[in-house]
Scaffold this motif. Structure first.
Motif, PDB file in Angstrom:
ATOM      1  N   VAL A   1      27.448  -3.902  42.000  1.00  0.00           N
ATOM      2  CA  VAL A   1      28.857  -4.173  42.337  1.00  0.00           C
ATOM      3  C   VAL A   1      29.763  -3.162  41.648  1.00  0.00           C
ATOM      4  O   VAL A   1      30.712  -2.644  42.255  1.00  0.00           O
ATOM      5  CB  VAL A   1      29.240  -5.626  41.960  1.00  0.00           C
ATOM      6  N   GLY A   2      29.480  -2.853  40.390  1.00  0.00           N
ATOM      7  CA  GLY A   2      30.276  -1.861  39.675  1.00  0.00           C
ATOM      8  C   GLY A   2      30.191  -0.483  40.300  1.00  0.00           C
ATOM      9  O   GLY A   2      31.196   0.203  40.472  1.00  0.00           O
TER      10      GLY A   2
ATOM     11  N   SER B   1      32.048  -0.573  43.724  1.00  0.00           N
ATOM     12  CA  SER B   1      33.514  -0.582  43.580  1.00  0.00           C
ATOM     13  C   SER B   1      34.020   0.771  43.092  1.00  0.00           C
ATOM     14  O   SER B   1      35.065   1.247  43.539  1.00  0.00           O
ATOM     15  CB  SER B   1      33.966  -1.705  42.647  1.00  0.00           C
TER      16      SER B   1
ATOM     17  N   LEU C   1      33.823   3.113  46.181  1.00  0.00           N
ATOM     18  CA  LEU C   1      34.883   2.808  47.149  1.00  0.00           C
ATOM     19  C   LEU C   1      36.250   3.246  46.628  1.00  0.00           C
ATOM     20  O   LEU C   1      37.071   3.772  47.377  1.00  0.00           O
ATOM     21  CB  LEU C   1      34.879   1.319  47.489  1.00  0.00           C
ATOM     22  N   THR C   2      36.479   3.040  45.341  1.00  0.00           N
ATOM     23  CA  THR C   2      37.744   3.484  44.752  1.00  0.00           C
ATOM     24  C   THR C   2      37.859   4.995  44.809  1.00  0.00           C
ATOM     25  O   THR C   2      38.917   5.535  45.154  1.00  0.00           O
ATOM     26  CB  THR C   2      37.856   2.993  43.294  1.00  0.00           C
TER      27      THR C   2
END
Length: 121
Positions: free
Chosen positions: A96-97, A100, A103-104
């Motif tokens: 997840v990290g 994210s 995506l950022t």
């Protein structure tokens, strides 16, 4: 050094108090650190007062992991019993990290546009 340590501890205390008062699901020291960052942005002269103490603490950061290591050794059996759950949580939180962050980064790269869209070569 004592005033700088007191400043750091006061921000941690304020963070703890806010978390407890608001029943926020965030650790108090994290809130205190965010408040300290805000204070440093608003009042840059504060940095000069706490920087030497903060650098000294960072130089000896490894010593602060000793109590955590002792705690792990004391609860080694429990960690063994919960190894699957801990492993799944570690893998999922890492994924997840990473997702994210990717995506950022992709979103930020789309926002930054070059001044000209054609290649001069």
């Amino acid at each position: 050094m004592i005033p700088a340590l007191a400043t750091l501890l006061v921000f941690q205390l304020i963070g703890e108090a806010l978390v407890r008062a608001l029943a926020a699901p965030v650790p108090g020291p994290v809130v205190g650190m965010a408040l300290l960052l805000l204070a440093l942005v608003l009042r840059p002269s504060l940095l000069g007062a706490i920087k030497p103490t903060a650098q000294t603490l960072l130089q000896h950061l490894s010593l602060l992991f000793v109590p955590a290591g002792v705690g792990v050794m004391l609860h080694l059996q429990r960690l063994g019993d919960e190894a699957l759950a801990i492993g799944v949580a570690l893998v999922l939180s890492t994924l997840v990290g990473l997702a994210s962050a990717a995506l950022t980064m992709a979103w930020l790269m789309k926002r930054v546009t070059p001044s000209s869209d054609h290649d001069p070569a």
